[in-house]
Design an enzyme around this catalytic site. Structure first.
Site, PDB file in Angstrom:
ATOM      1  N   ARG A 236       8.832  29.411   1.018  1.00  0.00           N
ATOM      2  CA  ARG A 236       8.758  28.931  -0.358  1.00  0.00           C
ATOM      3  C   ARG A 236      10.182  28.699  -0.867  1.00  0.00           C
ATOM      4  NH1 ARG A 236       4.278  27.944   0.674  1.00  0.00           N
ATOM      5  NH2 ARG A 236       2.346  28.555  -0.382  1.00  0.00           N
ATOM      6  N   GLU A 265       9.295  20.963  -6.352  1.00  0.00           N
ATOM      7  CA  GLU A 265       8.602  20.076  -5.401  1.00  0.00           C
ATOM      8  C   GLU A 265       7.749  19.079  -6.182  1.00  0.00           C
ATOM      9  OE1 GLU A 265       6.547  22.203  -2.293  1.00  0.00           O
ATOM     10  OE2 GLU A 265       8.341  23.342  -1.771  1.00  0.00           O
ATOM     11  N   HIS A 284       7.193  19.505   2.423  1.00  0.00           N
ATOM     12  CA  HIS A 284       6.216  20.609   2.490  1.00  0.00           C
ATOM     13  C   HIS A 284       5.067  20.239   3.444  1.00  0.00           C
ATOM     14  CE1 HIS A 284       4.648  24.296   0.068  1.00  0.00           C
ATOM     15  NE2 HIS A 284       4.181  24.302   1.305  1.00  0.00           N
TER      16      HIS A 284
HETATM   17  C1  GLV Z   1       1.583  26.177   2.523  1.00  0.00           C
HETATM   18  O1  GLV Z   1       2.627  26.207   1.967  1.00  0.00           O
HETATM   19  C2  GLV Z   1       0.722  27.296   2.661  1.00  0.00           C
HETATM   20  O2  GLV Z   1       0.983  28.341   2.040  1.00  0.00           O
HETATM   21  O3  GLV Z   1      -0.271  27.189   3.389  1.00  0.00           O
END
Ligand code: GLV
Length: 327
Positions: A236, A265, A284
């Site tokens: 994160r 993001e 991401h």
């Molecule tokens: C993606 O970031 C997840 O947590 O699956």
């Protein structure tokens, strides 16, 4: 009027899972590619029996309080840091998530970012496309070796362990820092975070975002890293102080960074990190393989239906906050 439970789905999901969902519930599908703004989320949640959410949807205590009929939240992600788990628990609303199915796919991307930064793959591709490749020279796009280097893994859950297996295959020395020892990961050595930062050529973050990991990689942590080391983050964005990271990269103190997650993001296109050649940024996409995204969607549908049918979701992220949990 439909007697089926109503579910607010905050983004379109792969078709087989969507079709299965539609056969059980009335789907209120958010029609945009971009996430619903907070007020839209709250408005749609106000009439929903179930919420099918994505990482980053801001599901705070006020949004939960504004959803009187809500019986389950099912998130198509393993991380649930965007959801107030305790507030959901106080209302006896279970929160489902999708661990396991995305482990190897995410580790693939994290290892790919190590290779991309170390061997300057994205930069070299830009170089070729810009017509700058005029000759083979001993110094063109020279990078760092990954094989035989030291990898420091922060957080040794499933994805961290997947990274360890990949790194051992590359002949790397593997260090990790984690709250608990993982003796089952043969060949990886648990060390304190400071030692990991000081010894690793590559540091990869795999810890969930919690109060204790927010801002974990701050200016001090960056200053402890080996000169020229590379930071990779597929966890994160909030675990890294991005301004401090920019400064460490700009000054040449760090050798590069591979970031699949950022503080904001999507990242602002004007963000100075995007001007640094030794930074690879992906949108991401840690779990973004066709097969894995389908598995995540199917598992999130299972979790959601479990909750609507009065059962605890098979993968429940807030079991400890639900009534009856021993404290
Ligand atoms: C993606 O970031 C997840 O947590 O699956």
């Amino acid at each position: 009027m439909s007697s089926l439970p109503r579910v607010f789905l905050t983004r379109e999901i792969p078709e087989p899972a969507l079709a299965r969902l539609r056969s059980h519930v009335e789907v209120d599908l958010w029609p945009e590619e971009t996430a619903p703004a907070y007020q839209e989320l709250v408005a749609h949640m106000s009439s929903a029996d179930g919420l099918f959410s994505m990482a980053g949807d801001p599901i705070d205590a006020a949004a939960i309080a504004a959803a009187p009929k809500l019986r389950v939240i099912s998130q198509m992600a393993v991380g649930v840091d965007n959801i107030d788990l305790a507030a959901a628990g106080r209302r006896a609303i279970p929160v489902g998530h999708t661990p396991g199915v995305l482990t190897e796919t995410t580790a693939d991307l994290a290892f790919g970012l190590i290779l991309a930064v170390a061997r300057r793959i994205a930069e070299a591709d830009r170089f070729v496309r810009q017509g700058l490749w005029r000759a083979w020279t001993p110094w063109t796009m020279v990078g760092k070796d990954v094989w035989g280097a030291t990898l420091g893994i922060i957080g040794m859950g499933g994805i961290g362990q997947g990274m360890a297996r990949r790194a051992l295959g590359f002949g790397m020395t593997v260090l990790y820092s984690a709250p608990r020892a993982k003796p089952e990961v043969a060949g990886a050595t648990q060390v304190a975070l400071e030692e990991l930062l000081a010894r690793s050529d590559f540091v990869s973050l795999h810890a969930p975002l919690k109060p204790e990991t927010r801002g974990l990689i701050d200016a001090r942590a960056l200053s402890l890293m080996k000169p020229g080391a590379v930071l990779v983050n597929t966890a994160r964005g909030a675990e890294v102080d991005q301004a401090a990271l920019y400064e460490a990269l700009r000054s040449g103190r760090l050798g590069g960074a591979g970031l699949d997650v950022t503080a904001l993001e999507p990242i602002d296109p004007g963000d100075p990190l995007l001007r640094l050649p030794n930074v690879v940024i992906t949108p991401h996409i840690g779990s973004a393989s066709e097969a894995t995204r389908l598995k995540m969607a199917e598992l999130a549908v299972d979790n959601l239906l479990d909750g609507l049918q009065g059962r605890r979701p098979r993968f429940c992220a807030n079991a400890a906050s639900l009534p009856g949990a021993s404290s």
